[in-house]
Design a protein around this motif. Structure first.
Motif, PDB file in Angstrom:
ATOM      1  N   ILE A   1       0.516  27.652  34.204  1.00 59.36           N
ATOM      2  CA  ILE A   1      -0.314  28.624  33.478  1.00 59.36           C
ATOM      3  C   ILE A   1       0.530  29.345  32.425  1.00 59.36           C
ATOM      4  N   TYR A   2       1.730  29.779  32.824  1.00 65.42           N
ATOM      5  CA  TYR A   2       2.611  30.532  31.923  1.00 65.42           C
ATOM      6  C   TYR A   2       3.020  29.690  30.721  1.00 65.42           C
ATOM      7  N   SER A   3       3.404  28.425  30.954  1.00 68.39           N
ATOM      8  CA  SER A   3       3.869  27.582  29.846  1.00 68.39           C
ATOM      9  C   SER A   3       2.738  27.273  28.868  1.00 68.39           C
ATOM     10  N   VAL A   4       1.509  27.072  29.375  1.00 64.57           N
ATOM     11  CA  VAL A   4       0.368  26.809  28.491  1.00 64.57           C
ATOM     12  C   VAL A   4       0.091  28.033  27.621  1.00 64.57           C
ATOM     13  N   ILE A   5       0.053  29.226  28.238  1.00 60.99           N
ATOM     14  CA  ILE A   5      -0.205  30.457  27.481  1.00 60.99           C
ATOM     15  C   ILE A   5       0.917  30.704  26.473  1.00 60.99           C
ATOM     16  N   LYS A   6       2.164  30.549  26.914  1.00 63.42           N
ATOM     17  CA  LYS A   6       3.326  30.790  26.045  1.00 63.42           C
ATOM     18  C   LYS A   6       3.310  29.840  24.845  1.00 63.42           C
ATOM     19  N   ASP A   7       3.102  28.543  25.104  1.00 67.29           N
ATOM     20  CA  ASP A   7       3.088  27.554  24.012  1.00 67.29           C
ATOM     21  C   ASP A   7       1.934  27.792  23.050  1.00 67.29           C
ATOM     22  N   THR A   8       0.770  28.183  23.582  1.00 67.37           N
ATOM     23  CA  THR A   8      -0.391  28.452  22.726  1.00 67.37           C
ATOM     24  C   THR A   8      -0.132  29.643  21.819  1.00 67.37           C
ATOM     25  N   VAL A   9       0.397  30.734  22.385  1.00 67.67           N
ATOM     26  CA  VAL A   9       0.694  31.925  21.578  1.00 67.67           C
ATOM     27  C   VAL A   9       1.742  31.602  20.523  1.00 67.67           C
ATOM     28  N   GLN A  10       2.796  30.860  20.908  1.00 69.33           N
ATOM     29  CA  GLN A  10       3.853  30.516  19.952  1.00 69.33           C
ATOM     30  C   GLN A  10       3.349  29.564  18.870  1.00 69.33           C
ATOM     31  N   SER A  11       2.354  28.730  19.198  1.00 69.19           N
ATOM     32  CA  SER A  11       1.830  27.810  18.189  1.00 69.19           C
ATOM     33  C   SER A  11       1.075  28.547  17.090  1.00 69.19           C
ATOM     34  N   PHE A  12       0.507  29.721  17.426  1.00 66.45           N
ATOM     35  CA  PHE A  12      -0.206  30.507  16.417  1.00 66.45           C
ATOM     36  C   PHE A  12       0.692  31.523  15.725  1.00 66.45           C
ATOM     37  N   LEU A  13       1.647  32.111  16.451  1.00 59.44           N
ATOM     38  CA  LEU A  13       2.430  33.217  15.909  1.00 59.44           C
ATOM     39  C   LEU A  13       3.911  32.911  15.742  1.00 59.44           C
ATOM     40  N   GLY A  14       4.412  31.842  16.367  1.00 59.91           N
ATOM     41  CA  GLY A  14       5.843  31.548  16.340  1.00 59.91           C
ATOM     42  C   GLY A  14       6.295  30.946  15.028  1.00 59.91           C
ATOM     43  N   ASP A  15       7.592  30.547  15.011  1.00 60.11           N
ATOM     44  CA  ASP A  15       8.175  29.961  13.802  1.00 60.11           C
ATOM     45  C   ASP A  15       7.558  28.607  13.470  1.00 60.11           C
ATOM     46  N   LYS A  16       7.312  27.799  14.528  1.00 56.10           N
ATOM     47  CA  LYS A  16       6.708  26.482  14.309  1.00 56.10           C
ATOM     48  C   LYS A  16       5.214  26.583  14.575  1.00 56.10           C
ATOM     49  N   LYS A  17       4.457  27.017  13.574  1.00 52.32           N
ATOM     50  CA  LYS A  17       3.017  27.209  13.762  1.00 52.32           C
ATOM     51  C   LYS A  17       2.297  25.871  13.804  1.00 52.32           C
ATOM     52  N   SER A  18       1.444  25.701  14.820  1.00 52.93           N
ATOM     53  CA  SER A  18       0.551  24.544  14.847  1.00 52.93           C
ATOM     54  C   SER A  18      -0.684  24.920  14.024  1.00 52.93           C
ATOM     55  N   PHE A  19      -1.548  24.000  13.829  1.00 56.40           N
ATOM     56  CA  PHE A  19      -2.784  24.224  13.069  1.00 56.40           C
ATOM     57  C   PHE A  19      -2.496  24.568  11.605  1.00 56.40           C
ATOM     58  N   SER A  20      -1.269  24.322  11.122  1.00 56.49           N
ATOM     59  CA  SER A  20      -0.974  24.631   9.725  1.00 56.49           C
ATOM     60  C   SER A  20      -1.202  23.413   8.828  1.00 56.49           C
ATOM     61  N   LYS A  21      -1.173  22.205   9.432  1.00 57.13           N
ATOM     62  CA  LYS A  21      -1.421  20.978   8.666  1.00 57.13           C
ATOM     63  C   LYS A  21      -2.805  20.447   9.007  1.00 57.13           C
ATOM     64  N   VAL A  22      -3.587  20.220   7.983  1.00 56.49           N
ATOM     65  CA  VAL A  22      -4.946  19.695   8.163  1.00 56.49           C
ATOM     66  C   VAL A  22      -4.886  18.182   8.003  1.00 56.49           C
ATOM     67  N   ALA A  23      -5.485  17.467   8.948  1.00 55.05           N
ATOM     68  CA  ALA A  23      -5.428  16.001   8.946  1.00 55.05           C
ATOM     69  C   ALA A  23      -6.826  15.407   8.804  1.00 55.05           C
ATOM     70  N   LEU A  24      -6.879  14.282   8.130  1.00 54.81           N
ATOM     71  CA  LEU A  24      -8.115  13.511   8.009  1.00 54.81           C
ATOM     72  C   LEU A  24      -7.898  12.239   8.821  1.00 54.81           C
ATOM     73  N   VAL A  25      -8.767  12.006   9.810  1.00 57.77           N
ATOM     74  CA  VAL A  25      -8.593  10.886  10.728  1.00 57.77           C
ATOM     75  C   VAL A  25      -9.803   9.970  10.626  1.00 57.77           C
ATOM     76  N   VAL A  26      -9.545   8.668  10.498  1.00 54.87           N
ATOM     77  CA  VAL A  26     -10.626   7.678  10.453  1.00 54.87           C
ATOM     78  C   VAL A  26     -11.042   7.369  11.882  1.00 54.87           C
ATOM     79  N   ILE A  27     -12.344   7.434  12.149  1.00 51.71           N
ATOM     80  CA  ILE A  27     -12.856   7.082  13.477  1.00 51.71           C
ATOM     81  C   ILE A  27     -12.839   5.555  13.582  1.00 51.71           C
ATOM     82  N   PRO A  28     -12.134   5.003  14.587  1.00 51.69           N
ATOM     83  CA  PRO A  28     -11.959   3.545  14.686  1.00 51.69           C
ATOM     84  C   PRO A  28     -13.285   2.772  14.654  1.00 51.69           C
TER      85      PRO A  28
END
Length: 195
Positions: A93-120
């Motif tokens: 539980i702690y690692s999921v919450i920690k990683d999620t918070v860091q992905s939005f507010l930390g140095d290595k932000k997730s959700f910063s690159k927008v991707a276009l994916v072809v549906i197979p």
């Protein structure tokens, strides 16, 4: 009658978004104020001012952030972090919450690159967000893959797909605009789309 109906619909289109935004802001304020406000209210009784709990929470978080940069208190916080990562069930539980918070507010932000994916098997495309480009640590055969989170329309849920890097196209769109576009089912409009 048509004119009255048209004015009524225009009124709904104008007032409903305003009311919903005010309601969400109010509920968020009440929730954040109640975090410490409920503990402080009995001491202040009738002198309690709404927002004092929120202000105290912000000050406390700021002080804890400052303390985490100091040697002794930083070591204590790291020790607590280490212990939480060793307790079964709690560590998950702690690692999921920690990683999620860091992905939005930390140095290595997730959700910063927008991707276009072809549906197979189709010509259809879906908009997603790169959440991890280093999957080799997770599972070695996935070293040439990236994790792409595809949110669902009109809700917070979504899917995480592990896709080969060469099948993911990074597009020059702000993450906020892409998220609004996806969550609204493509109904939102941005200045780039209008032009």
């Amino acid at each position: 009658m048509k004119s009255i109906l048209k004015n009524f619909i225009n009124g709904i289109l104008t007032i409903v978004p305003i009311i919903l935004v005010i309601y969400v802001i109010y509920k968020t304020f009440v929730f954040l104020d109640s975090i410490l406000g409920n503990s402080l209210r009995p001491y202040f009784k009738d002198d309690y001012i709404p927002g004092f709990g929120l202000l105290t929470t912000v000050i406390l978080i700021t002080v804890l952030g400052w303390m985490s940069t100091k040697y002794i208190t930083g070591k204590i916080i790291k020790l607590i972090d280490y212990l939480l990562e060793k307790i079964p069930v709690v560590k998950t539980i702690y690692s999921v919450i920690k990683d999620t918070v860091q992905s939005f507010l930390g140095d290595k932000k997730s959700f910063s690159k927008v991707a276009l994916v072809v549906i197979p098997g189709t010509e259809m495309r879906s908009i997603g967000f790169i959440t991890s480009e280093e999957l080799e640590d997770f599972f070695t055969p996935l070293k040439d893959h990236v994790a792409v989170y595809i949110p669902q329309t009109f809700q917070v849920a979504g899917f995480t797909f592990l896709i080969p890097k060469d099948q993911v196209e990074i597009i020059d769109v702000k993450a906020e605009d892409a998220m609004k576009f996806v969550l609204s089912g493509g109904m939102t409009s941005t200045s780039k789309q209008k032009s």
